[in-house]
Design a protein around this motif. Structure first.
Motif, PDB file in Angstrom:
ATOM      1  N   ALA A  61      -2.002  -0.415  -8.131  1.00  0.00           N
ATOM      2  CA  ALA A  61      -2.610   0.920  -8.134  1.00  0.00           C
ATOM      3  C   ALA A  61      -2.987   1.344  -9.550  1.00  0.00           C
ATOM      4  O   ALA A  61      -4.084   1.873  -9.783  1.00  0.00           O
ATOM      5  CB  ALA A  61      -1.640   1.937  -7.520  1.00  0.00           C
ATOM      6  N   ALA A  94       0.534   3.728  -3.104  1.00  0.00           N
ATOM      7  CA  ALA A  94      -0.148   4.990  -2.821  1.00  0.00           C
ATOM      8  C   ALA A  94       0.422   6.137  -3.631  1.00  0.00           C
ATOM      9  O   ALA A  94      -0.314   7.028  -4.073  1.00  0.00           O
ATOM     10  CB  ALA A  94      -0.055   5.310  -1.325  1.00  0.00           C
ATOM     11  N   LEU A 134      -5.598   6.751   3.602  1.00  0.00           N
ATOM     12  CA  LEU A 134      -5.658   6.597   2.149  1.00  0.00           C
ATOM     13  C   LEU A 134      -7.103   6.674   1.657  1.00  0.00           C
ATOM     14  O   LEU A 134      -7.393   7.321   0.642  1.00  0.00           O
ATOM     15  CB  LEU A 134      -5.030   5.264   1.734  1.00  0.00           C
ATOM     16  CG  LEU A 134      -3.528   5.104   1.970  1.00  0.00           C
ATOM     17  CD1 LEU A 134      -3.051   3.782   1.383  1.00  0.00           C
ATOM     18  CD2 LEU A 134      -2.738   6.248   1.385  1.00  0.00           C
ATOM     19  N   SER A 180      -8.973   9.793  -0.719  1.00  0.00           N
ATOM     20  CA  SER A 180      -9.690   9.587  -1.981  1.00  0.00           C
ATOM     21  C   SER A 180     -10.900  10.493  -2.108  1.00  0.00           C
ATOM     22  O   SER A 180     -11.358  10.769  -3.221  1.00  0.00           O
ATOM     23  CB  SER A 180     -10.126   8.119  -2.097  1.00  0.00           C
ATOM     24  OG  SER A 180     -11.152   7.815  -1.154  1.00  0.00           O
ATOM     25  N   ILE A 192      -2.123   8.288  -5.826  1.00  0.00           N
ATOM     26  CA  ILE A 192      -2.333   9.700  -5.479  1.00  0.00           C
ATOM     27  C   ILE A 192      -2.109  10.588  -6.697  1.00  0.00           C
ATOM     28  O   ILE A 192      -2.887  11.511  -6.969  1.00  0.00           O
ATOM     29  CB  ILE A 192      -1.404  10.112  -4.326  1.00  0.00           C
ATOM     30  CG1 ILE A 192      -1.863   9.446  -3.027  1.00  0.00           C
ATOM     31  CG2 ILE A 192      -1.383  11.625  -4.149  1.00  0.00           C
ATOM     32  CD1 ILE A 192      -0.868   9.567  -1.895  1.00  0.00           C
ATOM     33  N   LEU A 200      -7.025   3.883  -4.285  1.00  0.00           N
ATOM     34  CA  LEU A 200      -6.584   4.292  -2.946  1.00  0.00           C
ATOM     35  C   LEU A 200      -7.356   3.561  -1.854  1.00  0.00           C
ATOM     36  O   LEU A 200      -6.789   3.131  -0.849  1.00  0.00           O
ATOM     37  CB  LEU A 200      -6.757   5.803  -2.776  1.00  0.00           C
ATOM     38  CG  LEU A 200      -5.569   6.696  -3.109  1.00  0.00           C
ATOM     39  CD1 LEU A 200      -5.916   8.155  -2.852  1.00  0.00           C
ATOM     40  CD2 LEU A 200      -4.331   6.306  -2.323  1.00  0.00           C
ATOM     41  N   LEU A 252      -6.088  -0.014  -1.630  1.00  0.00           N
ATOM     42  CA  LEU A 252      -4.786  -0.051  -0.965  1.00  0.00           C
ATOM     43  C   LEU A 252      -4.944   0.124   0.541  1.00  0.00           C
ATOM     44  O   LEU A 252      -4.265  -0.545   1.341  1.00  0.00           O
ATOM     45  CB  LEU A 252      -3.878   1.035  -1.533  1.00  0.00           C
ATOM     46  CG  LEU A 252      -3.410   0.836  -2.979  1.00  0.00           C
ATOM     47  CD1 LEU A 252      -2.664   2.066  -3.469  1.00  0.00           C
ATOM     48  CD2 LEU A 252      -2.533  -0.405  -3.108  1.00  0.00           C
ATOM     49  N   ALA A 296       0.825  -1.208   0.000  1.00  0.00           N
ATOM     50  CA  ALA A 296       0.000   0.000   0.000  1.00  0.00           C
ATOM     51  C   ALA A 296       0.858   1.256   0.000  1.00  0.00           C
ATOM     52  O   ALA A 296       0.544   2.240  -0.677  1.00  0.00           O
ATOM     53  CB  ALA A 296      -0.932  -0.008   1.210  1.00  0.00           C
ATOM     54  N   ASP A 297       1.948   1.230   0.759  1.00  0.00           N
ATOM     55  CA  ASP A 297       2.823   2.397   0.821  1.00  0.00           C
ATOM     56  C   ASP A 297       3.448   2.686  -0.534  1.00  0.00           C
ATOM     57  O   ASP A 297       3.571   3.851  -0.940  1.00  0.00           O
ATOM     58  CB  ASP A 297       3.910   2.153   1.870  1.00  0.00           C
ATOM     59  CG  ASP A 297       4.743   3.393   2.135  1.00  0.00           C
ATOM     60  OD1 ASP A 297       4.169   4.395   2.605  1.00  0.00           O
ATOM     61  OD2 ASP A 297       5.958   3.372   1.874  1.00  0.00           O
TER      62      ASP A 297
END
Length: 237
Positions: free
Chosen positions: A147, A20, A81, A85, A24, A160, A163, A16-17
């Motif tokens: 993503a 992201a 996260l 969104s 984003i 997002l 994630l 996820a990190d």
């Protein structure tokens, strides 16, 4: 089984990190058509990774209920996260603040997790650290890909949110790990800025750290540049 649960939780958080950053930027391009907004939001998420790491790491070594601390960090990151969104394109500065808060706890999903392996796998540390190192590479490859695919299929906001869901799953797995609180002697020895003192005293370590940082500048910018180029190509078509 303990190591397997740890690795799964680590992959969920680190995936996820990594993802992201791409999600984003794609969301900012989708809603504002301005790559600079995406870059600023990514900076709001990533800069605290470095600035907050010494303080967060020291707190993790001192706190008695480490499972609760780490699980809270996982959940806060995931919720941040999902919340972002809904904010990008409407309240960008509020989105930046939310991402900065997520960035402050993100060191616990990265090096903070790795620091627990000595306790979780005391009889097989070499194998545990080797597998843990592999999760960084796996997350770096799979995260941005997930993503991008989700953004193309369902939209960047859903990318997002998904994630963030991965991180929550990681929190649930982390709560099953057998962790104890630190000893009193260890808690007293913890100093947030001790790492900088080590760098100053050991020039080779400082040189390797600086070189690694400079080397990663290009890798850090690559997902953002790729997302911007891909999105601009779609818009022109």
């Amino acid at each position: 089984m303990t190591l397997a649960r740890y690795l799964t939780a680590a992959v969920c958080g680190r995936l996820a990190d990594e993802g992201a950053r791409v999600a984003i930027v794609l969301l900012a391009l989708e809603r504002t058509r301005d790559a600079a907004v995406g870059g600023l939001l990514v900076a709001a998420l990533m800069v605290p990774h470095v600035l907050a790491a010494p303080l967060v790491g020291a707190a993790a070594d001192r706190v008695r209920r480490r499972r609760l601390l780490y699980a809270t960090a996982f959940i806060w990151y995931g919720v941040s996260l999902a919340l972002t969104s809904t904010l990008v394109g409407r309240w960008p500065w509020l989105a930046a603040l939310v991402l900065a808060g997520a960035g402050c706890v993100s060191p616990l999903l990265l090096g903070g997790l790795s620091s627990l392996l000595g306790e979780l796998a005391p009889d097989n540390r070499t194998r545990a650290f080797s597998l843990d190192a592999g999760t960084y590479g796996t997350a770096g490859i799979v995260g941005p890909a997930v993503a991008a695919v989700l953004a193309g299929w369902a939209g960047a906001s859903w990318a997002l949110i998904t994630l963030g869901g991965f991180v929550v799953v990681g929190a649930a797995l982390f709560l099953t790990l057998p962790l104890r609180g630190p000893s009193r002697s260890r808690a007293r020895r913890v100093r947030p800025m001790a790492g900088f003192v080590v760098f100053l005293r050991r020039r080779r370590l400082a040189a390797v750290t600086v070189a690694s940082t400079l080397q990663l500048l290009g890798f850090g910018a690559m997902p953002l540049a790729a997302a911007s180029i891909a999105a601009s190509g779609i818009v022109r078509r």
